[in-house]
Design an enzyme around this catalytic site. Structure first.
Site, PDB file in Angstrom:
ATOM      1  N   TYR A 259      85.517  21.971  11.409  1.00 45.99           N
ATOM      2  CA  TYR A 259      84.269  22.679  11.034  1.00 45.99           C
ATOM      3  C   TYR A 259      84.563  24.096  10.543  1.00 45.99           C
ATOM      4  O   TYR A 259      83.695  24.748  10.000  1.00 45.99           O
ATOM      5  CB  TYR A 259      83.292  22.756  12.218  1.00 45.99           C
ATOM      6  CG  TYR A 259      82.905  21.440  12.855  1.00 45.99           C
ATOM      7  CD1 TYR A 259      83.195  20.226  12.234  1.00 45.99           C
ATOM      8  CD2 TYR A 259      82.255  21.408  14.082  1.00 45.99           C
ATOM      9  CE1 TYR A 259      82.856  19.028  12.835  1.00 45.99           C
ATOM     10  CE2 TYR A 259      81.913  20.205  14.683  1.00 45.99           C
ATOM     11  CZ  TYR A 259      82.229  19.022  14.059  1.00 45.99           C
ATOM     12  OH  TYR A 259      81.894  17.834  14.671  1.00 45.99           O
TER      13      TYR A 259
ATOM     14  N   HIS B 197      89.893  14.287  17.269  1.00 40.86           N
ATOM     15  CA  HIS B 197      88.656  14.113  16.498  1.00 40.86           C
ATOM     16  C   HIS B 197      88.449  12.680  15.985  1.00 40.86           C
ATOM     17  O   HIS B 197      87.355  12.149  16.021  1.00 40.86           O
ATOM     18  CB  HIS B 197      88.647  15.108  15.331  1.00 40.86           C
ATOM     19  CG  HIS B 197      87.286  15.465  14.836  1.00 40.86           C
ATOM     20  ND1 HIS B 197      86.986  16.689  14.294  1.00 40.86           N
ATOM     21  CD2 HIS B 197      86.119  14.778  14.804  1.00 40.86           C
ATOM     22  CE1 HIS B 197      85.720  16.728  13.943  1.00 40.86           C
ATOM     23  NE2 HIS B 197      85.167  15.577  14.239  1.00 40.86           N
TER      24      HIS B 197
HETATM   25  N1  LIG Z   1      82.949  13.751  16.526  1.00 40.95           N
HETATM   26  C1  LIG Z   1      82.502  13.544  15.308  1.00 40.95           C
HETATM   27  O1  LIG Z   1      83.126  12.831  14.494  1.00 40.95           O
HETATM   28  C2  LIG Z   1      81.213  14.184  14.881  1.00 40.95           C
HETATM   29  C3  LIG Z   1      80.605  13.796  13.685  1.00 40.95           C
HETATM   30  C4  LIG Z   1      79.403  14.402  13.328  1.00 40.95           C
HETATM   31  C5  LIG Z   1      78.830  15.372  14.155  1.00 40.95           C
HETATM   32  N2  LIG Z   1      79.455  15.772  15.299  1.00 40.95           N
HETATM   33  C6  LIG Z   1      78.874  16.807  16.192  1.00 40.95           C
HETATM   34  O2  LIG Z   1      77.579  16.377  16.595  1.00 40.95           O
HETATM   35  C7  LIG Z   1      76.629  17.407  16.322  1.00 40.95           C
HETATM   36  C8  LIG Z   1      75.256  16.817  16.098  1.00 40.95           C
HETATM   37  O3  LIG Z   1      75.254  15.953  14.988  1.00 40.95           O
HETATM   38  P1  LIG Z   1      74.570  16.361  13.601  1.00 40.95           P
HETATM   39  O4  LIG Z   1      74.528  17.830  13.515  1.00 40.95           O
HETATM   40  O5  LIG Z   1      75.276  15.630  12.545  1.00 40.95           O
HETATM   41  O6  LIG Z   1      73.132  15.706  13.684  1.00 40.95           O
HETATM   42  P2  LIG Z   1      71.884  15.768  14.731  1.00 40.95           P
HETATM   43  O7  LIG Z   1      72.068  16.869  15.703  1.00 40.95           O
HETATM   44  O8  LIG Z   1      71.658  14.404  15.247  1.00 40.95           O
HETATM   45  O9  LIG Z   1      70.682  16.051  13.750  1.00 40.95           O
HETATM   46  C9  LIG Z   1      70.562  17.236  13.079  1.00 40.95           C
HETATM   47  C10 LIG Z   1      69.288  17.195  12.254  1.00 40.95           C
HETATM   48  O10 LIG Z   1      68.161  16.946  13.095  1.00 40.95           O
HETATM   49  C11 LIG Z   1      67.190  17.971  12.899  1.00 40.95           C
HETATM   50  N3  LIG Z   1      66.581  18.267  14.211  1.00 40.95           N
HETATM   51  C12 LIG Z   1      67.181  18.846  15.270  1.00 40.95           C
HETATM   52  N4  LIG Z   1      66.327  18.920  16.320  1.00 40.95           N
HETATM   53  C13 LIG Z   1      65.163  18.358  15.905  1.00 40.95           C
HETATM   54  C14 LIG Z   1      63.909  18.137  16.526  1.00 40.95           C
HETATM   55  N5  LIG Z   1      63.671  18.476  17.797  1.00 40.95           N
HETATM   56  N6  LIG Z   1      62.925  17.549  15.788  1.00 40.95           N
HETATM   57  C15 LIG Z   1      63.142  17.168  14.509  1.00 40.95           C
HETATM   58  N7  LIG Z   1      64.314  17.359  13.857  1.00 40.95           N
HETATM   59  C16 LIG Z   1      65.315  17.931  14.554  1.00 40.95           C
HETATM   60  C17 LIG Z   1      67.922  19.146  12.310  1.00 40.95           C
HETATM   61  O11 LIG Z   1      67.105  19.864  11.415  1.00 40.95           O
HETATM   62  P3  LIG Z   1      66.731  21.433  11.694  1.00 40.95           P
HETATM   63  O12 LIG Z   1      68.014  22.181  11.661  1.00 40.95           O
HETATM   64  O13 LIG Z   1      65.821  21.746  10.562  1.00 40.95           O
HETATM   65  O14 LIG Z   1      66.032  21.462  13.034  1.00 40.95           O
HETATM   66  C18 LIG Z   1      69.054  18.469  11.533  1.00 40.95           C
HETATM   67  O15 LIG Z   1      68.626  18.122  10.236  1.00 40.95           O
HETATM   68  C19 LIG Z   1      77.243  18.112  15.098  1.00 40.95           C
HETATM   69  O16 LIG Z   1      76.651  19.351  14.821  1.00 40.95           O
HETATM   70  C20 LIG Z   1      78.687  18.170  15.509  1.00 40.95           C
HETATM   71  O17 LIG Z   1      78.887  19.241  16.424  1.00 40.95           O
HETATM   72  C21 LIG Z   1      80.633  15.168  15.680  1.00 40.95           C
END
Ligand SMILES: NC(=O)c1ccc[n+]([C@@H]2O[C@H](COP(=O)([O-])OP(=O)(O)OC[C@H]3O[C@@H](n4cnc5c(N)ncnc54)[C@H](OP(=O)(O)O)[C@@H]3O)[C@@H](O)[C@H]2O)c1
Length: 269
Positions: free
Chosen positions: A57, A118
């Protein structure tokens, strides 16, 4: 906040904040790092103490900056980072050591709470060699707990069978339509705590309507229902929001419980 105890005995907050677009231009994953800590400071302000970052990241430094700016003790935070499963980070002992040291330098911390591989790669024996180097960092107190991400049953079992320090966590994608129920259950059965990444992603209108209807009874949003579902089955969640109101909403999960019937409905979405 409530906590789960890892197989190492240390406690991890059930809810953390994802960070993969934080501290970046235009809030884009590939955006340039701009050292903007505003999303992180807002998350800390509403109560987050658990953050999920990664070398990939490129924003470990921004997480470190936010911890400093908060003026809270380092021990108040639970920070996860990840070593990429790519040759430049894992092809030699020096590469692995450099990767871990780069994380500690970027975080400006003498330790990281949880360090994950990862992504898996096909050569399982080589993976164990990398793990053994990471175990030495645990011995030195620089990594408090070790884990993996995106591992399937075979990869996880191989590591469990060939490691001195067992993986504490397996972070996998889990959301409606892609729950990954089997690997989550397999991890739990083997004392590896699952973490759901992307817990709020890919939720279509129909699914959202079902979750909204369940949430109405508890005065909770569709997102809170989804996150509550995960923590009720001992899955850590790391939702990410750039919006302070939604960050706060995603933490307010501990004043309601879903019924067995609701859990069954959600698990089939
Ligand atoms: N290990 C891996 O391979 C891997 C892969 C991908 C991600 N990750 C980790 O997992 C974390 C979370 O995954 P992600 O960021 O991809 O997706 P996520 O947290 O599932 O979803 C993020 C989206 O949901 C929206 N959101 C958040 N809270 C909300 C709510 N209460 N109501 C409505 N919409 C909401 C956000 O928009 P707004 O910002 O407009 O609220 C954003 O567009 C990442 O940031 C990263 O740290 C790990």
């Amino acid at each position: 906040m409530e906590f789960l105890t890892l197989n190492t005995g240390i406690q991890i907050p059930y809810v953390g904040s994802g960070t993969n677009t934080f501290g970046k231009v235009n809030q884009q994953y590939d955006g340039e790092i701009n050292d903007d800590t505003s999303e992180l400071m807002s998350a800390i302000g509403v109560g987050y103490r658990h953050f999920d970052t990664a070398i990939s990241y490129r924003n470990e430094r921004v997480v470190g900056l936010a911890i400093k700016q908060s003026e809270l003790p380092r021990e108040d935070f639970f920070i996860t980072s990840k070593i990429p499963g790519r040759p430049e980070f894992i092809s030699s002992e020096k590469a692995v050591i450099d990767a871990v040291e780069s994380t500690l330098t970027a975080l400006d911390s003498s330790y990281v709470d949880l360090y994950l591989i990862h992504h898996p790669w096909p050569n399982l024996e080589e993976m164990v060699l990398v793990w053994k180097i990471l175990e030495k960092f645990v011995d030195e107190g620089k990594i408090k707990a070790l884990g993996v991400s995106n591992f399937n049953e075979k990869q996880l079992m191989y590591l469990i069978d060939h490691s001195r320090i067992k993986p504490a966590v397996n972070q996998v994608e889990s959301n409606p339509g892609n729950w990954n129920h089997e690997i989550i259950e397999f991890s739990l059965k083997n004392q590896v705590i699952p973490e759901a990444w992307g817990p709020l992603k890919k939720v279509n209108e129909t699914t959202r309507a079902t979750l909204t209807e369940i949430g109405e009874k508890y005065d909770k949003s569709w997102a809170q229902v989804l996150l509550r579902y995960q923590i009720e089955r001992n899955v850590i969640v790391i939702p990410k929001s750039h919006n302070s109101k939604r960050q706060k909403e995603n933490l307010a999960l501990f004043d309601f419980s879903l019924s067995n019937e609701e859990r069954a409905t959600i698990g089939k979405l």
